[in-house]
Scaffold this motif. Structure first.
Motif, PDB file in Angstrom:
ATOM      1  N   LEU A  26       0.939  -1.117   0.092  1.00  0.00           N
ATOM      2  CA  LEU A  26       0.027  -0.037   0.067  1.00  0.00           C
ATOM      3  C   LEU A  26       0.854   1.271   0.064  1.00  0.00           C
ATOM      4  O   LEU A  26       0.649   2.428  -0.638  1.00  0.00           O
ATOM      5  CB  LEU A  26      -1.045  -0.010   1.282  1.00  0.00           C
ATOM      6  N   ARG A  27       2.012   1.002   0.451  1.00  0.00           N
ATOM      7  CA  ARG A  27       2.898   2.340   0.685  1.00  0.00           C
ATOM      8  C   ARG A  27       3.399   2.591  -0.669  1.00  0.00           C
ATOM      9  O   ARG A  27       3.740   3.693  -1.324  1.00  0.00           O
ATOM     10  CB  ARG A  27       4.137   2.114   1.421  1.00  0.00           C
ATOM     11  N   LEU A  28       3.657   1.581  -1.575  1.00  0.00           N
ATOM     12  CA  LEU A  28       4.115   1.557  -2.907  1.00  0.00           C
ATOM     13  C   LEU A  28       2.966   2.271  -3.766  1.00  0.00           C
ATOM     14  O   LEU A  28       3.310   3.134  -4.793  1.00  0.00           O
ATOM     15  CB  LEU A  28       4.405   0.228  -3.607  1.00  0.00           C
ATOM     16  N   GLY A  29       1.749   2.011  -3.548  1.00  0.00           N
ATOM     17  CA  GLY A  29       0.735   2.764  -4.114  1.00  0.00           C
ATOM     18  C   GLY A  29       0.450   4.249  -3.869  1.00  0.00           C
ATOM     19  O   GLY A  29       0.177   5.095  -4.647  1.00  0.00           O
ATOM     20  N   SER A  30       0.848   4.564  -2.484  1.00  0.00           N
ATOM     21  CA  SER A  30       0.669   6.037  -2.318  1.00  0.00           C
ATOM     22  C   SER A  30       1.820   6.505  -2.786  1.00  0.00           C
ATOM     23  O   SER A  30       1.672   7.978  -3.308  1.00  0.00           O
ATOM     24  CB  SER A  30       0.993   6.055  -0.710  1.00  0.00           C
TER      25      SER A  30
END
Length: 210
Positions: A26-30
């Motif tokens: 999810l951090r990569l998505g952000s």
């Protein structure tokens, strides 16, 4: 007492090497401009797919290197999952008293098979990724009770079988279960609460209820 329901992580099982692969995803998505949603965690916990499936659903682009790194983190975390040392003695004591045992837990898909392998032969498994529900949804507790073939009720004069639940989340395992008619207890391994380990809990309920 007819059955006892346990939470899994923090209660029966511990993760000794936390890698948080889904949070990393999810951090990569952000970083790609995706706005996080309060429902992200619920989706992860109520679907059986792995990291690539989650990335596809959230429309997060992963290079082969990123996917390999995330998968390695996941595997490290899964391999580090172990039973707390009080889990098997508590399990054995309940079996000795012929009490049914079930687990009711919020967890992602890749964790389900590990939990089942470490705790085989239980009377019921309500694992959120498999069921498509999460604690403290009342339907989640109803699901495990159906598997255990019990109909819990705390109402005075009820002839329904007595069912207990314990876990390390006060919201999900103590308060949430009570809404469903299950007598819920909070496990506090820090030693602050009433019960600090499972053997202490099982011994207490067997003494008090015979």
């Amino acid at each position: 007492m007819t059955a006892v329901i346990f939470d899994l992580f923090g209660t029966f099982l511990e993760i000794r090497d936390r890698q948080n692969p889904y949070r990393r995803l999810l951090r990569l998505g952000s970083q790609q401009g995706r706005v996080a949603s309060p429902g992200d965690l619920r989706w992860v916990m109520t679907n059986t797919c792995g990291l690539q499936g989650a990335a596809d659903f959230f429309e997060i682009k992963l290079s082969s290197t990123q996917l390999t790194e995330l998968q390695s983190c996941l595997e490290l975390e899964l391999e580090s999952i172990a039973l707390f040392e009080d889990a098997l003695p508590a399990h054995a004591l309940l079996r000795h008293h012929q009490i049914k045992i079930g687990v009711c837990s919020n967890l992602g898909g890749p964790y389900c098979s590990v939990a089942r392998n470490l705790l085989p032969g239980l009377d019921g498994y309500a694992l959120s990724a498999e069921v498509g529900l999460m604690k403290p949804d009342v339907a989640m507790y109803q699901h495990i009770c159906t598997q255990l073939e019990v109909a819990p009720s705390q109402f005075p004069g009820s002839n329904a079988p007595h069912v207990l639940m314990i876990g390390d989340s006060r919201r999900c395992d103590a308060d949430g279960s009570r809404v469903a008619g299950i007598e819920g207890y909070h496990l506090d391994r820090s030693g602050v609460g009433r019960f600090r380990d499972l053997l202490e809990f099982v011994t207490a309920i067997n003494i008090s209820r015979g």
